[in-house]
Design a protein around this motif. Sequence first.
Motif, short mmCIF file in Angstrom:
data_model
loop_
_atom_site.label_atom_id
_atom_site.label_comp_id
_atom_site.label_asym_id
_atom_site.label_seq_id
_atom_site.Cartn_x
_atom_site.Cartn_y
_atom_site.Cartn_z
N PRO A 7 0.82 -1.22 0.00
CA PRO A 7 0.00 0.00 0.00
C PRO A 7 0.85 1.26 0.00
O PRO A 7 1.87 1.35 0.67
N TRP A 8 0.39 2.25 -0.75
CA TRP A 8 1.09 3.54 -0.91
C TRP A 8 0.76 4.45 0.27
O TRP A 8 -0.40 4.63 0.61
N VAL A 9 1.80 5.04 0.89
CA VAL A 9 1.56 5.94 2.03
C VAL A 9 2.12 7.34 1.78
O VAL A 9 2.10 8.18 2.68
N GLY A 10 2.63 7.59 0.60
CA GLY A 10 3.14 8.92 0.27
C GLY A 10 4.36 9.32 1.08
O GLY A 10 5.33 8.58 1.15
N TRP A 11 4.29 10.49 1.72
CA TRP A 11 5.43 11.04 2.44
C TRP A 11 5.43 10.68 3.93
O TRP A 11 6.19 11.25 4.70
N SER A 12 4.61 9.71 4.31
CA SER A 12 4.50 9.36 5.73
C SER A 12 5.82 8.89 6.31
O SER A 12 6.17 9.21 7.46
N ASN A 13 6.57 8.09 5.56
CA ASN A 13 7.85 7.59 6.07
C ASN A 13 8.85 8.72 6.27
O ASN A 13 9.66 8.68 7.21
N PHE A 14 8.81 9.73 5.41
CA PHE A 14 9.72 10.87 5.57
C PHE A 14 9.32 11.72 6.78
O PHE A 14 10.18 12.23 7.49
N LYS A 15 8.02 11.85 6.99
CA LYS A 15 7.55 12.57 8.18
C LYS A 15 7.99 11.83 9.44
O LYS A 15 8.45 12.45 10.42
N MET A 16 7.88 10.49 9.42
CA MET A 16 8.33 9.69 10.55
C MET A 16 9.83 9.85 10.77
O MET A 16 10.31 9.92 11.90
N MET A 17 10.58 9.97 9.66
CA MET A 17 12.03 10.13 9.75
C MET A 17 12.39 11.42 10.48
O MET A 17 13.23 11.43 11.39
N PHE A 18 11.75 12.52 10.11
CA PHE A 18 12.08 13.80 10.73
C PHE A 18 11.54 13.90 12.16
O PHE A 18 12.06 14.68 12.96
N ASP A 19 10.51 13.12 12.47
CA ASP A 19 9.96 13.13 13.82
C ASP A 19 10.66 12.14 14.75
O ASP A 19 10.45 12.17 15.96
N TYR A 20 11.51 11.27 14.17
CA TYR A 20 12.17 10.25 14.97
C TYR A 20 13.11 10.92 15.98
O TYR A 20 13.93 11.76 15.61
N PRO A 21 13.03 10.55 17.25
CA PRO A 21 13.80 11.28 18.29
C PRO A 21 15.31 11.19 18.14
O PRO A 21 16.03 12.10 18.56
N ASP A 22 15.82 10.09 17.55
CA ASP A 22 17.27 9.91 17.44
C ASP A 22 17.86 10.47 16.15
O ASP A 22 19.07 10.41 15.95
N MET A 23 17.03 11.02 15.26
CA MET A 23 17.50 11.41 13.94
C MET A 23 18.51 12.55 14.01
O MET A 23 19.52 12.55 13.29
N GLY A 24 18.28 13.53 14.88
CA GLY A 24 19.21 14.64 15.01
C GLY A 24 20.57 14.17 15.50
O GLY A 24 21.61 14.62 14.99
N ARG A 25 20.57 13.27 16.47
CA ARG A 25 21.84 12.74 16.99
C ARG A 25 22.58 11.94 15.93
O ARG A 25 23.81 12.05 15.80
N VAL A 26 21.86 11.16 15.14
CA VAL A 26 22.47 10.36 14.09
C VAL A 26 23.12 11.26 13.03
O VAL A 26 24.24 11.00 12.59
N MET A 27 22.41 12.33 12.65
CA MET A 27 22.96 13.25 11.67
C MET A 27 24.21 13.95 12.20
O MET A 27 25.22 14.09 11.49
#
Length: 315
Positions: A67-87
């Motif tokens: 199933p197609w979810v569009g940009w949901s995965n990218f929204k989840m990526m930017f909302d992920y709490p550890d993403m800033g630390r990983v970058m």
Amino acid sequence: MRVFPGAHCLLEWRSAVIIKRFAKEWPFHLLLLPGVVLAIIFSYVPMAGILIAFERFIPTRGIFGSPWVGWSNFKMMFDYPDMGRVMFNTIYIAVLKIAGGLLVPITIAILLNEVRKAAFKRAVQTLVYLPHFLSWVLLGGILIDILSPSTGIVNQILKLFGIEPIFFLGNNTWFPITLVVSDIWKEFGFGTIVYLAALTSINPSLYEAAEIDGANRWKQTWHITLPGMMPIIVLMATLSVGNILNAGFEQIFNLYSPPVYESGDIIDTFVYRMGIVKVQYGLATAVGLMKSVVSFILVSVSYMMAYRFAGYRIF
């Protein structure tokens, strides 16, 4: 559309030139064919998997049936709490590796250039170049042994000076430093060869003239050697910009552990853990796609800078 006789003759001449050139160079194209086929199979065909970044991927339904979810995965990526630390970890480790990967080889190349005994010079070049051919799987095991807080030779030496053992691979303060130092040790031999080659292009008469004028070795290095190396230094530095998001997956994967995720987790290890371990295929693909797009932009910018400042171009 009207075609002038001269244009028709020009097309025939170009076609004849291309056919003649291909007839002359077809063995080289044949040698290139296996590499092209492998690149298509392993680099271009898998790009269909980019669709997973926009889907709630279900393995049993495949890429084209999920199933197609569009940009949901990218929204989840930017909302992920550890993403800033990983970058931050990715950029921090990569920048330190790039800086050290420039400074150390340049220094070693200049020092080796001052050596007058050819046999010793060749021996040192061989020794510093050897680690480049070893994989991080092998080097990871060696580093785990020599950096062990209980039995490692490094901590045994520190004990002799009254220093408490350091858990290099389990301490968030020391882990990034260990990554950078070990990567520089492994790769600086290759860079040294590059800069030694650059030194051979410097006219020896410049050193003779400087010596006659009373310049010592330090002044000769500062005013002749470094300026002579500057084009290749600028080239290597600008090309390194494209690797700003490549902090070294193989090295970190073989050395890190959960206690040092805070300081050692980078984009590539995060994608591996999300996609393979936690089976969040959509999120992992979205992060990987984001990294690929940014890396493509950085690589393009680095080649533009290399052409502008060093006159280097691949085509």
